[in-house]
Every structure is written in structure tokens, then in C-alpha cells.
Design a protein around this motif. Sequence first.
Motif, PDB file in Angstrom:
ATOM      1  N   ARG A  59       0.832  -1.209   0.000  1.00  0.00           N
ATOM      2  CA  ARG A  59       0.000   0.000   0.000  1.00  0.00           C
ATOM      3  C   ARG A  59       0.865   1.258   0.000  1.00  0.00           C
ATOM      4  N   ASP A  60       1.891   1.268   0.840  1.00  0.00           N
ATOM      5  CA  ASP A  60       2.756   2.447   0.901  1.00  0.00           C
ATOM      6  C   ASP A  60       3.533   2.627  -0.403  1.00  0.00           C
ATOM      7  N   ALA A  61       3.944   1.495  -1.021  1.00  0.00           N
ATOM      8  CA  ALA A  61       4.665   1.594  -2.304  1.00  0.00           C
ATOM      9  C   ALA A  61       3.764   2.128  -3.408  1.00  0.00           C
ATOM     10  N   MET A  62       2.442   1.846  -3.319  1.00  0.00           N
ATOM     11  CA  MET A  62       1.485   2.333  -4.314  1.00  0.00           C
ATOM     12  C   MET A  62       0.911   3.697  -3.944  1.00  0.00           C
ATOM     13  N   LYS A  63       1.374   4.242  -2.805  1.00  0.00           N
ATOM     14  CA  LYS A  63       0.892   5.542  -2.314  1.00  0.00           C
ATOM     15  C   LYS A  63      -0.631   5.546  -2.161  1.00  0.00           C
ATOM     16  N   GLY A  64      -1.153   4.391  -1.696  1.00  0.00           N
ATOM     17  CA  GLY A  64      -2.571   4.306  -1.369  1.00  0.00           C
ATOM     18  C   GLY A  64      -3.499   4.086  -2.536  1.00  0.00           C
ATOM     19  N   GLU A  65      -2.973   3.824  -3.761  1.00  0.00           N
ATOM     20  CA  GLU A  65      -3.848   3.644  -4.913  1.00  0.00           C
ATOM     21  C   GLU A  65      -3.166   2.722  -5.921  1.00  0.00           C
ATOM     22  N   GLY A  66      -3.890   1.659  -6.350  1.00  0.00           N
ATOM     23  CA  GLY A  66      -3.321   0.730  -7.324  1.00  0.00           C
ATOM     24  C   GLY A  66      -4.027  -0.618  -7.258  1.00  0.00           C
ATOM     25  N   ARG A  67      -3.284  -1.682  -7.598  1.00  0.00           N
ATOM     26  CA  ARG A  67      -3.872  -3.028  -7.664  1.00  0.00           C
ATOM     27  C   ARG A  67      -2.977  -3.988  -6.891  1.00  0.00           C
ATOM     28  N   LEU A  68      -3.624  -4.839  -6.061  1.00  0.00           N
ATOM     29  CA  LEU A  68      -2.932  -5.840  -5.258  1.00  0.00           C
ATOM     30  C   LEU A  68      -3.506  -7.206  -5.640  1.00  0.00           C
ATOM     31  N   ILE A  69      -2.626  -8.103  -6.126  1.00  0.00           N
ATOM     32  CA  ILE A  69      -3.050  -9.426  -6.593  1.00  0.00           C
ATOM     33  C   ILE A  69      -2.443 -10.480  -5.667  1.00  0.00           C
ATOM     34  N   ILE A  70      -3.313 -11.318  -5.038  1.00  0.00           N
ATOM     35  CA  ILE A  70      -2.875 -12.376  -4.130  1.00  0.00           C
ATOM     36  C   ILE A  70      -3.177 -13.717  -4.792  1.00  0.00           C
ATOM     37  N   THR A  71      -2.125 -14.536  -4.974  1.00  0.00           N
ATOM     38  CA  THR A  71      -2.254 -15.820  -5.660  1.00  0.00           C
ATOM     39  C   THR A  71      -1.738 -16.929  -4.754  1.00  0.00           C
ATOM     40  N   VAL A  72      -2.507 -18.033  -4.650  1.00  0.00           N
ATOM     41  CA  VAL A  72      -2.129 -19.196  -3.846  1.00  0.00           C
ATOM     42  C   VAL A  72      -2.010 -20.399  -4.778  1.00  0.00           C
ATOM     43  N   VAL A  73      -0.834 -21.008  -4.820  1.00  0.00           N
ATOM     44  CA  VAL A  73      -0.603 -22.179  -5.675  1.00  0.00           C
ATOM     45  C   VAL A  73       0.261 -23.191  -4.918  1.00  0.00           C
ATOM     46  N   ALA A  74       0.265 -24.427  -5.403  1.00  0.00           N
ATOM     47  CA  ALA A  74       1.140 -25.471  -4.863  1.00  0.00           C
ATOM     48  C   ALA A  74       2.384 -25.583  -5.737  1.00  0.00           C
ATOM     49  N   CYS A  75       3.522 -25.904  -5.113  1.00  0.00           N
ATOM     50  CA  CYS A  75       4.765 -26.095  -5.861  1.00  0.00           C
ATOM     51  C   CYS A  75       5.554 -27.228  -5.214  1.00  0.00           C
ATOM     52  N   GLU A  76       6.522 -27.778  -5.952  1.00  0.00           N
ATOM     53  CA  GLU A  76       7.248 -28.950  -5.481  1.00  0.00           C
ATOM     54  C   GLU A  76       8.442 -28.604  -4.618  1.00  0.00           C
ATOM     55  N   ARG A  77       9.115 -27.502  -4.897  1.00  0.00           N
ATOM     56  CA  ARG A  77      10.363 -27.194  -4.197  1.00  0.00           C
ATOM     57  C   ARG A  77      10.469 -25.701  -3.943  1.00  0.00           C
ATOM     58  N   PRO A  87      12.565 -22.118  -4.226  1.00  0.00           N
ATOM     59  CA  PRO A  87      13.442 -21.570  -5.273  1.00  0.00           C
ATOM     60  C   PRO A  87      14.914 -21.827  -5.010  1.00  0.00           C
ATOM     61  N   SER A  88      15.309 -21.896  -3.722  1.00  0.00           N
ATOM     62  CA  SER A  88      16.717 -22.094  -3.386  1.00  0.00           C
ATOM     63  C   SER A  88      17.104 -23.566  -3.315  1.00  0.00           C
ATOM     64  N   ALA A  89      16.139 -24.485  -3.453  1.00  0.00           N
ATOM     65  CA  ALA A  89      16.412 -25.917  -3.319  1.00  0.00           C
ATOM     66  C   ALA A  89      16.544 -26.567  -4.692  1.00  0.00           C
ATOM     67  N   THR A  90      17.314 -27.661  -4.721  1.00  0.00           N
ATOM     68  CA  THR A  90      17.491 -28.411  -5.967  1.00  0.00           C
ATOM     69  C   THR A  90      16.624 -29.652  -6.017  1.00  0.00           C
ATOM     70  N   MET A  91      16.247 -30.186  -4.854  1.00  0.00           N
ATOM     71  CA  MET A  91      15.448 -31.398  -4.797  1.00  0.00           C
ATOM     72  C   MET A  91      14.036 -31.065  -4.339  1.00  0.00           C
ATOM     73  N   PRO A  92      13.020 -31.723  -4.920  1.00  0.00           N
ATOM     74  CA  PRO A  92      11.639 -31.478  -4.482  1.00  0.00           C
ATOM     75  C   PRO A  92      11.376 -32.102  -3.117  1.00  0.00           C
ATOM     76  N   ARG A  93      10.406 -31.558  -2.416  1.00  0.00           N
ATOM     77  CA  ARG A  93       9.959 -32.105  -1.132  1.00  0.00           C
ATOM     78  C   ARG A  93       8.781 -33.040  -1.368  1.00  0.00           C
ATOM     79  N   LYS A  94       8.646 -34.077  -0.528  1.00  0.00           N
ATOM     80  CA  LYS A  94       7.631 -35.100  -0.744  1.00  0.00           C
ATOM     81  C   LYS A  94       6.242 -34.492  -0.887  1.00  0.00           C
ATOM     82  N   ASP A  95       5.818 -33.685   0.100  1.00  0.00           N
ATOM     83  CA  ASP A  95       4.489 -33.072   0.065  1.00  0.00           C
ATOM     84  C   ASP A  95       4.483 -31.716  -0.628  1.00  0.00           C
TER      85      ASP A  95
END
Length: 709
Positions: free
Chosen positions: A462-480, A482-490
Motif C-alpha cells: 500500500r505504501d509503495a502504491m501511495k494508497g492507490e493501485g492493484r494488489l493481486i494475491i495468488t495461492v498455488v502449490a509447488c514442489e520445491r 526456489p533455493s532448493a534443488t530437490m523437491p519435497r515429498k508433500d
Amino acid sequence: MKTEQHNSLRILQWMMAASLAFPVALFVFAAANSWISTNDIADREIERTLDVAHEHALKVFETIDRSLSEVNEIVRNRSDDDLRASSDAMSARLKQLTDALPQLKSVWVFDNKGRALVNSLNLALPHIDFSDRDYYNAHIAEDIGTFIGASLLPRPPYQGAPFFGVSRRRASADGSFTGVVQASVFPEYFEKFYARIGRAPGSFFALGLSNGTILARYPLSGAAKQIDPSGPIGRRIAAHPGGNLITIVAPGDNIERRIGYQRIAGYPIYVSAGLETSAIRDRWLKAISYHLIFGVPATALLFGLLLFALRRTRRLNFEAMKRREAEEALKHGQRLETLGQLTGGVAHDFNNLLTVIRSSVDLLQRPDLAPERRARYIAAISDTVNRAAKLTAQLLAFARRQTLKPEVFDVGQCVRSVTDIIGTLTGAPVEIITHLPDKPLHVDADLGQFETALINIAVNARDAMKGEGRLIITVVACERLPSATMPRKDGYVAVAIADSGSGIPADQFERIFEPFFTTKEVGQGTGLGLSQVFGFAKQSGGEVTVTSEVGKGSIFTLYLPRVADGAGPTLVVDEGAPADGNGLSVLVVEDNRDVGTFTTDALRELGYMTELKHSADAAFDELKRHAGRYDVVFSDVVMPGTSGIELAQAVRHLYPDLPVVLTSGYSHVLAQNGTFGFELLQKPYSIEQLSQVLAKAGNWRKSQREAVS
């Protein structure tokens, strides 16, 4: 200090009134007052810098000392042949220790003849004799505790930078000398630290032994490597051994310095910090140069010049106040960082102590307890409380870390419910768009901290947009991650929050997660919001990433470990009356002898049949011989060698109908990967909790046997 500043301002005001009558006297007085003030400020700066250097050195040597104690415990009661036979495994463990501590060059274990048994370099050459080294000879005659030696060079074929040794005695059960455990410490580690904090012109730092030997110093060139204890400097230090401020001419480079020194409690080590007197004098000349330049003209100009001096003094006082606040914030941040590195290990040891205390108290409350056993339990409580008090004293030196209360929840449902709160905080001009998954995505984390993290990111957006703009919230599943090389079981659940704000400048990008760093005006933010997000993500076994482009906005992505739908990380046991054993047979696996003894005693009092093993390997050998004898296995997680989790997985594979209950006060593996489907009883636990969980597991085993028969 405020009184001194106020007096200085009043003096300047009086001098302005008398400037026409006493111009010459005014200049002499101003120069003298400036000299005293400059020296006072320099002394306070030296004391503050000395405090930082002392605290850093104290934590470094405490960490090394604690690591040597850990190594000593690992090799205790193990023969030299045994250590040589397991040199690869031991070297790997020692290397893990040196990798975790940048101040360490290597860690060694020597026999009673000064020959290396094993080291973290995995290059032990038994024919090389180290018995002439000071870190070895100091321990032969008697146990002197921790010894810190002089600076040394590696002995061929070993190569590298100079080092000094920190060592402790190895002793057999009867107290006889069996060798030495030694850590090689880089003086360069201290010198680099001093270079970072000693940026003022003329800065000087030194780390030395109480016998006058200098271990590390900054700047590196010119200064002497040894101070004569009977010389002028040595006598002045001996007059005030705890610490003092003195002016000396340093041997070696013959530079006069104002030095503050302080001894590190519990160690024969002195830390010193100072400034060259020429640098202090330059500061004073700079301060009075304005008077020299503008005091020469006619008396008519003197009034205006004194007014300028008055305003400058006020500004310097304000800057000094802000500098003190920044130094306090830096010290606080350093304590938090150190605590984050040590909390895991200390928590495990402390929970072991608490388990002994709680078991002893529970046993003392049982009727018809024999006097000798009562006395033994009371003595154990007293001894354990003393050890716990030592741990507590160490912890009080650090800042505290937020305690998380994990629970399993659906991330999408939580984001949906917290969106209304975010909308209220950001205001109507900010459009909020959510992209949520069709099916539930569960994580095991602190729900309150998760909601706080989302709100902190949204408020920054909000402060970066100075109180006006668009905020997009996305929820997804992923395997690993970004800093890891091997996927996690769950896998993981990723929550991305994208804004259309101004973006993050390149010069600020690397500091956004630093505690107390903020670009907002004074009073508008603490600089702890994104620091909370970072700490919560790491402590929950995930991480947070940022991508940003100036003028196009930023995307903060929070990753948390995903759990199977409806799964929970711990076994919840209700407090109640102890469950009688009724002859249930329990194999107890616990490397801590006190915890193991009291656990088996408590279970026998309740009618259980118990067998105690102090390692996973010993427990596995017992199961190979008498697996049918036991109804349940109760094992600690963190143990030397094979862990409790590895033992439990092996039991599950070979004896699928034999239940395993795990227990732990802290485990990095559990924090990262969950319980692998095993029941977990957290330390410290009560007798009631212990008996109920074992009775539940044991009765399940019996019911399975009856169903088969």
C-alpha cells in the motif's frame, strides 16, 4: 550528557552577548571547551566501540567453548583405536562444526602423545608429533579448563593462514590424561570484523592474551606482536586489570593512541579499541577551524560567527543522539542473529534438563517411596536445576525469538478470510484481486503469524502504491523452494502478493529484510514488518522471495511446507491420571542417561516392563534378538550416530506391527520434514502424558495380535 550539552549551549549564548567586549577571551575559551568536548566524545566513542568488540569476542569464545564441550562429549570414553576406525564419520561431523562457525579453521582430537587421531580436514597424519604445541602441553599436568594459546603457523604438510589454538583436556573415567580436543581459530576472522566496525580515521583494535601476546589487531601493519607485562603499558594494565581508558605510545609503530581495554569474563583474553590521538586532534582542529577562520576579521563579524557555532552545536548534538540510537539498534540486531543460530541446540539440551526435573517431581509425589530413592531424585533435581540455570544465564545475553504455535489450516481459506482486513487497511482506492485454488492446500504453521505476515506485506505494498493501485494475491502449490534443488515429498504452498507500486531501488533491495531498516519517515514505521515475514518463513521451514522492477511494482512470495490434508505434526495427549502399564513392554532409546534413567523408573512405577538403550544401534541389535518381547518402542530423535527417525523407519520396514513413539525437544529434521507419520511426544513431558501415549500405542499392538490370533 544532556546536562553537558545544555551547559555548552548556555555558555555560547552568554559569549554571544559578551562578544563585542571580549573577542580574544571568547576564542581562547571556545578552543579549550572544544578540546575537552572532543576528547569526551572520543572517549565515549571508544567505550561504545569497545563494548561492541567485547560482546563479539565473548560470544565467539563462548561458542567455541561450547563446541569443544560437544566434541569432548562425542569422544568421551572412546578409545584411540575406535576414533581412528571411525575417522571418516568423525571428520565429517567435525567438518559440519567448522562449516557452521566461520571463525574456525579446523577442529582436532589428539591422543596422549600429541598425535592426531581425527580432524575436520579428514587428513590426520599420525606420524606428525604435535606434543610441542602450547595447546597440548598446557593440559598434561592437570585439568585447567579452556586454554587459549599464542598465534601459530600450520605444521607441514598442512598449509594456510596463521591461527591460535583453543583447547580442552580429554580425560578417562578415572581422570587421567588421554589427550586434547583443540580448535584452530582464525585471527583473520577478528581482523575482518574490526575492519568493518573501525571505519573512523585512526581506529585501532587488538585482541590479546593476559600474558601480553597479541592474537589479532587492526590495522595489521606496524603494531607489536607482544607487550611486556613488566613494561610501562603492562604495569598500567596490571593496576586496573578489569578495564580502563589510557593514553599510550604503542610499541612497534610508536604511534600515540587513546586506548580502552576490557577483559573477557572467564577467559585470559583482553579486547582493546582506540583512536590515534592525532585523529582526535584533527577532529578538534576541524571543530575550531571555523573560529580560526571567521574569528580573525573585525569584531563586528564575531556575533554572527558565534550564532553559527550555536546552531552547529545543536545539530551535532542531534546527530550524536541519532547515532546512539542506531548503535543500540545494531547491537539488538546482532543479538537476534546470534540467538537464531544457537536457539536450536540450546533448546534441545534445555528440554532434556526439564524432562529430568519433571520426571523427578512426579516420582517424588508417589506414595511409599523409599528414602534412598527420594534422596537420589532430590539430588538429581538440584544438579539439573544448576545446569539449567547456566543455560538460562547464557540465553539472557541474547534477544528472544517468537515462539510459534503451529496448526494445520487451509491457506486458501485463510487468505479469503484475511482479505477483508487487508482491504480495510489498504483502503478503497486499492483494488484487491485473489486467485485461490479449487481444492484445499494445507500447511502446518502458526496461523496468527501467517496472517500477520500477509498484512505486513500488504501494508508495505500500500505504501509503495501511495494508497492507490492493484494488489493481486495468488495461492498455488509447488514442489520445491526456489533455493532448493530437490523437491519435497508433500511440496510447498506459495502465496504471491503482487503490487503495482514504485518498486524497490537496487541500493535498497539487499536490505529490505534487515531488522529496523525502513525508508519511511520517523514515526511512520519500525522496519520490523518484513523482518517478521522473513523470520516466520525460515522458522516454519519455508522461505520468502522478492522480485521487483522500479516503476512496475514488486512481488513477494511466501513459501510454507505443505502437509497432507488433515495431517497434524504432533500427538496431542490430554493431561489426566497416569495409565497403568499392565505389563506392557517398552524399549526406551535415549542417549541422555539422566533422561533415560528417569523415564524407565517412571514407567516401572506404573507397571511397565522396560529396557533402556543409549543409542539407536544398540536398540536395533536388541530388536534383532528379542523383537517379539516388546509392545512399543519409545525413542529420542536427536542422538549421536543413527537418529531416532532412522531407527523408527527401520523398525517400520522390518517390524510393521511394532509401534514407534518419538520424542524430542528440538529437531531440525522434524522442523523441515514433519514427523514422517510417527507419533511425537514433545519434551518436556509429564509421567501422565508419557504413560497415556505408550498405553495407547501398546494396547493397539496387543489388539492387532489378538485380531491375528
